[in-house]
Design a protein around this motif. Structure first.
Motif, PDB file in Angstrom:
ATOM      1  N   VAL A  56       0.847  -1.195   0.000  1.00 52.85           N
ATOM      2  CA  VAL A  56       0.000   0.000   0.000  1.00 52.85           C
ATOM      3  C   VAL A  56       0.881   1.244   0.000  1.00 52.85           C
ATOM      4  N   PRO A  57       0.743   2.096  -1.006  1.00 50.23           N
ATOM      5  CA  PRO A  57       1.596   3.278  -1.081  1.00 50.23           C
ATOM      6  C   PRO A  57       1.325   4.239   0.087  1.00 50.23           C
ATOM      7  N   VAL A  58       2.370   4.970   0.422  1.00 49.02           N
ATOM      8  CA  VAL A  58       2.247   5.988   1.470  1.00 49.02           C
ATOM      9  C   VAL A  58       1.205   7.006   1.034  1.00 49.02           C
TER      10      VAL A  58
ATOM     11  N   MET B   1      16.644  -2.674   0.036  1.00 48.37           N
ATOM     12  CA  MET B   1      15.248  -2.216   0.034  1.00 48.37           C
ATOM     13  C   MET B   1      15.243  -0.699  -0.174  1.00 48.37           C
ATOM     14  N   SER B   2      14.405  -0.237  -1.082  1.00 42.50           N
ATOM     15  CA  SER B   2      14.362   1.198  -1.352  1.00 42.50           C
ATOM     16  C   SER B   2      13.753   1.927  -0.157  1.00 42.50           C
ATOM     17  N   GLU B   3      13.942   3.233  -0.124  1.00 40.81           N
ATOM     18  CA  GLU B   3      13.406   4.018   0.977  1.00 40.81           C
ATOM     19  C   GLU B   3      11.886   3.942   1.010  1.00 40.81           C
ATOM     20  N   ASP B   4      11.289   3.986  -0.194  1.00 41.10           N
ATOM     21  CA  ASP B   4       9.840   3.910  -0.294  1.00 41.10           C
ATOM     22  C   ASP B   4       9.337   2.571   0.236  1.00 41.10           C
ATOM     23  N   ALA B   5      10.009   1.480  -0.159  1.00 40.93           N
ATOM     24  CA  ALA B   5       9.604   0.146   0.298  1.00 40.93           C
ATOM     25  C   ALA B   5       9.766   0.038   1.806  1.00 40.93           C
ATOM     26  N   GLN B   6      10.831   0.639   2.331  1.00 42.23           N
ATOM     27  CA  GLN B   6      11.064   0.613   3.767  1.00 42.23           C
ATOM     28  C   GLN B   6       9.928   1.335   4.509  1.00 42.23           C
ATOM     29  N   GLN B   7       9.539   2.488   3.983  1.00 40.24           N
ATOM     30  CA  GLN B   7       8.456   3.260   4.608  1.00 40.24           C
ATOM     31  C   GLN B   7       7.154   2.471   4.597  1.00 40.24           C
TER      32      GLN B   7
END
Lengths: 301, 62
Positions: A56-58, B1-7
């Motif tokens: 799920v995208p931020v 793991m990319s920053e976006d994936a981590q978030q």
């Protein structure tokens, strides 16, 4: 206009929801949000299915299907006060998902109040918590989209001061007057004179009744507190399979499956036909051939 | 793991924790929380209703 982006995702462990099921429900919810809800409530939203919560995208607000909802409360906010909803798995979980989606879109942060005459005969002005699916939440008043059962919801006219015949107070037309609940539904409001919260509920019996909740205090949104007491998601999960609407939706779903399966077969056959011979390629080859013939004639002169 | 994936993963983990134990949200100890207040009030209403039914029963159901 800002668009609300919702994510439908399953976190069930003991009940299996296939990618096919989750995408079909997401498509039905998207249709409901765009075709039915947006023109009446002026809210734009997308609903996308995701395989895992990690996908799920931020910035998306999750609608999460679970086996069992803690405390039977559907609506929640996270540590940043952003909304997410829990949907208890059942045979009619599309109805619950629709209910949660609609209420999240109309009042994302669970504190939206609209004033009006209290339904209690001994009270004057009240402030109503905007929960668009609660007064007509029973599956009997739902309808189907793509063969899946979704929830009815009231329109902004629900808070009109007077009743005008022919006015659309709810999407399905079942609510005939402002601030009126149907069997199986409820409405939550604050008595402006005293600050006490009340509910008019119609979960049993032949007529609605009132119950006093008292004054709210402490942290959390109004809707989280109300949801915790009304246990909406569990009641919806338990009520689905017995109604005529639900059974009709199941029959329709079976027919829809047959028709979509047949359609899929036609498309697959068409794809195979195109792999063998693409008519568009033939058209280009014919056009390219004509100028070459003309040049040969000129050389011959 | 990319920053976006981590978030996304961290957010998913936080949501799972909240889903498991919603009552674990911290509340100020010195006052009743919103949910506790309503739960207390609902218990009082249910108890009052049970007593009322008991009284009706003792009075011969009239």
């Amino acid at each position: 206009m800002l668009i609300h982006q919702l994510a439908l995702v399953s976190e069930t462990k003991s009940n299996t929801i296939t990618p096919s099921q989750i995408t079909r429900v997401a498509a039905a919810l998207q249709k409901q949000a765009t075709r039915d809800f947006a023109p009446l409530w002026q809210v734009n939203a997308t609903v996308d299915a995701f395989d895992r919560l990690e996908d799920v995208p931020v910035g998306y607000w999750p609608l999460i299907v679970v086996d069992d909802v803690p405390g039977a409360a559907g609506y929640h906010t996270d540590e940043n006060k952003q909304p997410y909803s829990l949907i208890e798995y059942s045979d009619s979980w599309s109805l619950t998902a629709s209910h949660e989606m609609l209420e999240m879109l109309a009042d994302p942060f669970g504190n939206r109040l609209v004033s009006g005459k209290s339904p209690h005969p001994d009270q004057g002005q009240a402030r109503f918590l905007v929960e668009v699916a609660d007064p007509s939440e029973d599956e009997a008043f739902g309808y189907t989209i793509n063969g899946l059962l979704v929830s009815d919801f009231f329109t902004p006219r629900f808070y009109d001061p007077v009743t005008v015949p022919g006015t659309r107070y709810s999407f399905g037309g079942h609510i005939q007057a402002p601030r009126t609940i149907l069997r199986g539904g409820y409405i939550s409001f604050e008595d402006s004179a005293t600050g006490d919260w009340w509910q008019q509920i119609w979960f049993e019996g032949n007529e609605p009744k009132f119950r006093k909740l008292g004054k709210l205090s402490g942290s959390g949104s109004i809707r989280e507190a109300i949801d915790a007491q009304t246990k909406t998601v569990s009641r919806l999960a338990a009520s689905g399979p017995s109604s005529k609407q639900y059974l009709a939706a199941r029959t329709l779903t079976a027919h829809v499956k047959e028709s979509t399966s047949a359609r899929a077969g036609v498309w697959r056959a068409e794809i195979e036909r195109l792999k063998g011979a693409n008519p568009a390629e033939k058209a280009f080859k014919d056009k390219a051939a004509k100028p070459a013939k003309a040049k040969t004639k000129a050389k011959g002169k | 793991m990319s920053e976006d994936a981590q978030q996304r993963k961290e957010r998913a983990d936080r949501l799972r924790k909240m889903m498991r134990r919603p009552e674990a949200k911290p509340e100020p100890p010195e006052r009743e929380s919103l949910k506790e207040g309503i739960e207390r009030r609902m218990r009082e209403l249910d108890e009052a209703e049970r007593e009322s039914r008991r009284d009706d029963g003792e009075a011969g159901g009239t």
